[in-house]
Scaffold this motif. Structure first.
Motif, PDB file in Angstrom:
ATOM      1  N   LYS A   1       0.850  -1.195   0.000  1.00 21.89           N
ATOM      2  CA  LYS A   1       0.000   0.000   0.000  1.00 21.89           C
ATOM      3  C   LYS A   1       0.888   1.248   0.000  1.00 21.89           C
ATOM      4  O   LYS A   1       0.819   2.084   0.905  1.00 21.89           O
ATOM      5  CB  LYS A   1      -0.936  -0.025   1.221  1.00 21.89           C
ATOM      6  CG  LYS A   1      -1.943  -1.176   1.179  1.00 21.89           C
ATOM      7  CD  LYS A   1      -2.841  -1.167   2.389  1.00 21.89           C
ATOM      8  CE  LYS A   1      -3.935  -2.209   2.280  1.00 21.89           C
ATOM      9  NZ  LYS A   1      -3.416  -3.581   2.094  1.00 21.89           N
ATOM     10  N   LEU A   2       1.717   1.337  -1.029  1.00 22.17           N
ATOM     11  CA  LEU A   2       2.634   2.459  -1.144  1.00 22.17           C
ATOM     12  C   LEU A   2       1.893   3.772  -1.321  1.00 22.17           C
ATOM     13  O   LEU A   2       2.361   4.817  -0.865  1.00 22.17           O
ATOM     14  CB  LEU A   2       3.590   2.237  -2.324  1.00 22.17           C
ATOM     15  CG  LEU A   2       4.662   3.290  -2.558  1.00 22.17           C
ATOM     16  CD1 LEU A   2       5.570   3.428  -1.338  1.00 22.17           C
ATOM     17  CD2 LEU A   2       5.478   2.958  -3.812  1.00 22.17           C
ATOM     18  N   ASN A   3       0.704   3.732  -1.949  1.00 24.71           N
ATOM     19  CA  ASN A   3      -0.063   4.976  -2.125  1.00 24.71           C
ATOM     20  C   ASN A   3      -0.500   5.545  -0.779  1.00 24.71           C
ATOM     21  O   ASN A   3      -0.450   6.763  -0.566  1.00 24.71           O
ATOM     22  CB  ASN A   3      -1.273   4.740  -3.025  1.00 24.71           C
ATOM     23  CG  ASN A   3      -2.111   3.539  -2.583  1.00 24.71           C
ATOM     24  OD1 ASN A   3      -1.634   2.644  -1.879  1.00 24.71           O
ATOM     25  ND2 ASN A   3      -3.376   3.517  -2.984  1.00 24.71           N
ATOM     26  N   TYR A   4      -0.909   4.686   0.149  1.00 24.43           N
ATOM     27  CA  TYR A   4      -1.260   5.163   1.489  1.00 24.43           C
ATOM     28  C   TYR A   4      -0.047   5.795   2.177  1.00 24.43           C
ATOM     29  O   TYR A   4      -0.158   6.808   2.872  1.00 24.43           O
ATOM     30  CB  TYR A   4      -1.786   4.003   2.346  1.00 24.43           C
ATOM     31  CG  TYR A   4      -3.112   3.417   1.900  1.00 24.43           C
ATOM     32  CD1 TYR A   4      -3.847   4.014   0.875  1.00 24.43           C
ATOM     33  CD2 TYR A   4      -3.636   2.278   2.504  1.00 24.43           C
ATOM     34  CE1 TYR A   4      -5.059   3.473   0.465  1.00 24.43           C
ATOM     35  CE2 TYR A   4      -4.842   1.732   2.109  1.00 24.43           C
ATOM     36  CZ  TYR A   4      -5.549   2.339   1.076  1.00 24.43           C
ATOM     37  OH  TYR A   4      -6.743   1.808   0.680  1.00 24.43           O
ATOM     38  N   PHE A   5       1.104   5.159   1.967  1.00 26.21           N
ATOM     39  CA  PHE A   5       2.335   5.668   2.570  1.00 26.21           C
ATOM     40  C   PHE A   5       2.657   7.064   2.040  1.00 26.21           C
ATOM     41  O   PHE A   5       3.024   7.966   2.809  1.00 26.21           O
ATOM     42  CB  PHE A   5       3.476   4.698   2.275  1.00 26.21           C
ATOM     43  CG  PHE A   5       4.800   5.104   2.867  1.00 26.21           C
ATOM     44  CD1 PHE A   5       4.966   5.244   4.235  1.00 26.21           C
ATOM     45  CD2 PHE A   5       5.896   5.342   2.041  1.00 26.21           C
ATOM     46  CE1 PHE A   5       6.185   5.611   4.781  1.00 26.21           C
ATOM     47  CE2 PHE A   5       7.122   5.703   2.575  1.00 26.21           C
ATOM     48  CZ  PHE A   5       7.267   5.841   3.944  1.00 26.21           C
ATOM     49  N   TYR A   6       2.521   7.266   0.737  1.00 29.89           N
ATOM     50  CA  TYR A   6       2.772   8.586   0.155  1.00 29.89           C
ATOM     51  C   TYR A   6       1.812   9.636   0.713  1.00 29.89           C
ATOM     52  O   TYR A   6       2.202  10.766   1.013  1.00 29.89           O
ATOM     53  CB  TYR A   6       2.641   8.528  -1.366  1.00 29.89           C
ATOM     54  CG  TYR A   6       3.861   7.979  -2.080  1.00 29.89           C
ATOM     55  CD1 TYR A   6       5.150   8.310  -1.677  1.00 29.89           C
ATOM     56  CD2 TYR A   6       3.720   7.123  -3.177  1.00 29.89           C
ATOM     57  CE1 TYR A   6       6.262   7.801  -2.338  1.00 29.89           C
ATOM     58  CE2 TYR A   6       4.823   6.623  -3.852  1.00 29.89           C
ATOM     59  CZ  TYR A   6       6.096   6.965  -3.423  1.00 29.89           C
ATOM     60  OH  TYR A   6       7.199   6.467  -4.089  1.00 29.89           O
ATOM     61  N   TRP A   7       0.548   9.266   0.849  1.00 28.02           N
ATOM     62  CA  TRP A   7      -0.424  10.230   1.388  1.00 28.02           C
ATOM     63  C   TRP A   7      -0.128  10.555   2.855  1.00 28.02           C
ATOM     64  O   TRP A   7      -0.332  11.672   3.305  1.00 28.02           O
ATOM     65  CB  TRP A   7      -1.841   9.673   1.222  1.00 28.02           C
ATOM     66  CG  TRP A   7      -2.340   9.772  -0.201  1.00 28.02           C
ATOM     67  CD1 TRP A   7      -1.981  10.718  -1.126  1.00 28.02           C
ATOM     68  CD2 TRP A   7      -3.236   8.882  -0.851  1.00 28.02           C
ATOM     69  NE1 TRP A   7      -2.614  10.473  -2.311  1.00 28.02           N
ATOM     70  CE2 TRP A   7      -3.405   9.354  -2.187  1.00 28.02           C
ATOM     71  CE3 TRP A   7      -3.929   7.749  -0.458  1.00 28.02           C
ATOM     72  CZ2 TRP A   7      -4.233   8.732  -3.117  1.00 28.02           C
ATOM     73  CZ3 TRP A   7      -4.753   7.122  -1.386  1.00 28.02           C
ATOM     74  CH2 TRP A   7      -4.906   7.609  -2.688  1.00 28.02           C
ATOM     75  N   LEU A   8       0.336   9.547   3.573  1.00 26.69           N
ATOM     76  CA  LEU A   8       0.741   9.802   4.954  1.00 26.69           C
ATOM     77  C   LEU A   8       1.894  10.810   4.993  1.00 26.69           C
ATOM     78  O   LEU A   8       1.896  11.743   5.809  1.00 26.69           O
ATOM     79  CB  LEU A   8       1.157   8.490   5.626  1.00 26.69           C
ATOM     80  CG  LEU A   8       1.717   8.613   7.057  1.00 26.69           C
ATOM     81  CD1 LEU A   8       0.658   9.155   8.009  1.00 26.69           C
ATOM     82  CD2 LEU A   8       2.235   7.260   7.548  1.00 26.69           C
ATOM     83  N   LEU A   9       2.874  10.642   4.102  1.00 22.59           N
ATOM     84  CA  LEU A   9       3.988  11.584   4.026  1.00 22.59           C
ATOM     85  C   LEU A   9       3.508  12.981   3.662  1.00 22.59           C
ATOM     86  O   LEU A   9       4.038  13.977   4.168  1.00 22.59           O
ATOM     87  CB  LEU A   9       5.016  11.091   3.011  1.00 22.59           C
ATOM     88  CG  LEU A   9       5.777   9.809   3.349  1.00 22.59           C
ATOM     89  CD1 LEU A   9       6.750   9.464   2.228  1.00 22.59           C
ATOM     90  CD2 LEU A   9       6.518   9.947   4.672  1.00 22.59           C
TER      91      LEU A   9
END
Length: 587
Positions: A535-543
């Protein structure tokens, strides 16, 4: 200012003054050699930064996670050790000598990696038919030792070069000369331009050589590039204005704190004139005098001179009991700078993700452009090309226009420039999340979630996040370099510019921590070694969300910061008690 002749002899014993400027030296002619050296050195370093994950994963049989962690630790060390290089430059040797010395160390590191990549028995056997995560043929102790010895020779060498070269170039412009002061501001923009050109060549030519012609040849070209950088830096020696090492700034800071503690029982004077400073008639040929400021008043006790009329039974002597106002103000400047550098760390945590996960994203996508297969590690050429076009526009169009509006020689203040970069970095992370969501939907739509074949989606989609982050880097990196050089005192220029690189270092180190924490807190967003299931997209949004919070912290720190006032005392050259003139101006 209060001072006795005996006290002056004690305190000024180790003070060194700058020699008179030779107008035949310095200027843009000398800076050209700095630009060439930086471009060549950065060409080698950046090519490693974007491609080492592939080398670790495909040739040293590291897992994907270990490959990313090893790279971020290497990058973090490369920038963190710049503090040591800055300390050496300010304390023991000229910036030119430091540049050559550390460049030779970096050359040795690339040479060692070249040897390892060329001889197969110095590397583990290839994993056939399985991924490195499932391969039992990992690097043994001696192979790993050679790898890490080469890596950290490069890290140690490049850290010294990065600490010395910006200051060496900036030293060629006198910030007290109105004409050269404007050229100094332009120097940092063109310095980034040289970094960008080197990086473009690194992520295209050298990455292509490493990928298609062999890693031994790629590392060898890097070694040659560093050798040429040393040669170019040496060619400008006769034109350089060399700095005079002024002693350890760290010692000076320690003296201020120790003296302040020893004098903690004394009342703080209300007037700056009651604090100790070296009088004009004893100032020597030329030195910098920093006016008193009213922040961190407890440190002012370090500049309280005791006399025979004091209640104390003896007179205090020595730099560990009495410091000048300028020493105290140097320490205050460093304390004021720390919140600024800490509030820019998170942006570089985001940069580390683009240099690791985005490269892995590109490997899962279609990398053909007009029939030409582009190596995944060459993806960062997109923001670099964007910066290549944007820097001249910024220097030639934006700065003159902003200068007319604000009246500031640099167009906008350095901290405003850094703030723009932080906003753009948050936008970049949000865009990265959107692009990754689209990439995963393509994998699901074409039933390619577990496939190793490239997805029918061009890797150029990743260019959006890279281009925005490239603009962010242009604003932030140059803003920090110029800010720390301009705000620091003459005795800590190299150390201060090294501090700006530390933001990158802490960003890379914290990247490893952030990934581990997110994995544990979310149950494994990034733990599958398969980006189509992660879930790299969630990680980017978290950043992106954390970047917004970080920007709020930065705003508070920047609003609290006070730009320094600087003065300069010039003594006529007869060395006697001639007229001396003090002048102070706002930065």
């Amino acid at each position: 200012m209060v001072l006795s002749a005996e006290l002056f002899q004690d305190v000024s014993r180790d003070i060194k003054v700058e020699p008179k400027r030779d107008r035949r030296r310095g200027g843009n002619r000398a800076a050209l050699f700095v630009f060439a050296a930086e471009g060549l050195e950065n060409m080698a370093f950046v090519s490693m930064a974007v491609s080492l994950v592939t080398y670790f994963y495909g040739y040293m049989n590291f897992s994907l996670t270990k490959s990313a962690t090893t790279l971020t630790n290497f990058m973090g060390t490369s920038f963190l050790v710049a503090l040591f290089g800055g300390f050496i430059c300010d304390t023991y040797m000229t910036r030119f000598k430091a540049c050559v010395l550390f460049g030779c160390v970096e050359f040795m590191g690339y040479g060692l990696l070249t040897v390892q990549a060329h001889f197969h028995h110095l590397r583990p056997s290839p994993c056939k038919g399985v991924s490195p995560d499932q391969c039992d043929q990992g690097a043994d102790g001696s192979q790993a030792a050679i790898l890490f010895a080469g890596l950290y020779l490069i890290a140690f060498g490049t850290s010294g070069v990065k600490a010395s070269l910006p200051s060496l170039g900036a030293d060629q412009f006198d910030e007290n000369d109105p004409k050269e002061a404007s050229q100094l501001s332009s120097f940092f923009n063109w310095f980034l331009f040289s970094i960008t050109i080197g990086a473009i060549l690194g992520v295209t030519i050298i990455v292509w050589i490493s990928t298609n012609q062999g890693w031994d040849l790629g590392f060898g070209v890097c070694a040659i590039a560093v050798l040429l950088a040393i040669i170019f830096a040496s060619m400008g020696k006769s034109l350089y204005r060399h700095n005079v090492p002024k002693g350890s700034p760290l010692t000076s800071f320690a003296q201020v704190f120790v003296a302040a503690i020893r004098n903690r029982g004394l009342p703080i004077p209300e007037k700056a004139e009651e604090l100790h400073e070296i009088p004009d008639k004893d100032a020597g040929v030329k030195r910098e005098v920093l006016p008193w400021t009213d922040q961190f008043r407890f440190l002012d006790r370090a500049a309280i001179a005791k006399t025979a009329n004091d209640a104390s039974t003896s007179i205090s002597h020595g730099p560990w009991r009495l410091c000048t106002v300028t020493q105290v103000e140097e320490t205050k400047i460093l304390i004021r700078m720390l919140p600024i550098i800490l509030s820019t760390v998170f942006m570089n945590t985001c940069l580390a993700q683009l240099q690791t996960f985005s490269v892995q994203q590109s490997i899962t996508m279609d990398t053909r452009v007009f029939g030409f297969q582009v190596p995944g590690p060459s993806l960062p050429v997109i923001p670099l090309l964007f910066m290549f076009a944007l820097i001249p526009i910024y220097e030639r169009v934006f700065v003159p226009l902003a200068r007319k509006i604000t009246g500031i020689p640099t167009g906008i203040r350095q901290l405003q420039r850094v703030g723009v970069g932080l906003v753009l970095s948050a936008i970049s992370m949000a865009v990265a999340g959107i692009v990754e969501t689209s990439r995963k939907s393509v994998a699901v739509e074409h039933n390619m979630v577990d496939s190793t074949e490239p997805l029918p989606m061009s890797f150029l989609w990743l260019g959006f996040q890279y281009a925005i982050f490239g603009a962010a880097d242009m604003f932030t990196l140059v803003g920090l370099l110029e800010f720390f050089y301009a705000e620091s005192s003459a005795g800590m220029k190299s150390l201060s510019t090294a501090i700006s690189w530390c933001s990158l270092a802490f960003g890379y180190f914290s990247s490893t921590v952030v990934v581990e924490v997110v994995n544990k807190a979310t149950g494994g967003w990034l733990a599958n070694n398969n980006l189509n299931r992660d879930k790299l997209n969630y990680f980017y949004w978290l950043l992106a969300g954390m970047s917004i919070v970080n920007f709020g912290v930065y705003l508070a720190c920047a609003s609290w910061y006070r730009y320094k006032k600087k003065g300069e005392v010039n003594q006529i050259e007869n060395g006697g008690g001639g007229d001396a003139k003090g002048k102070a101006q706002m930065v």
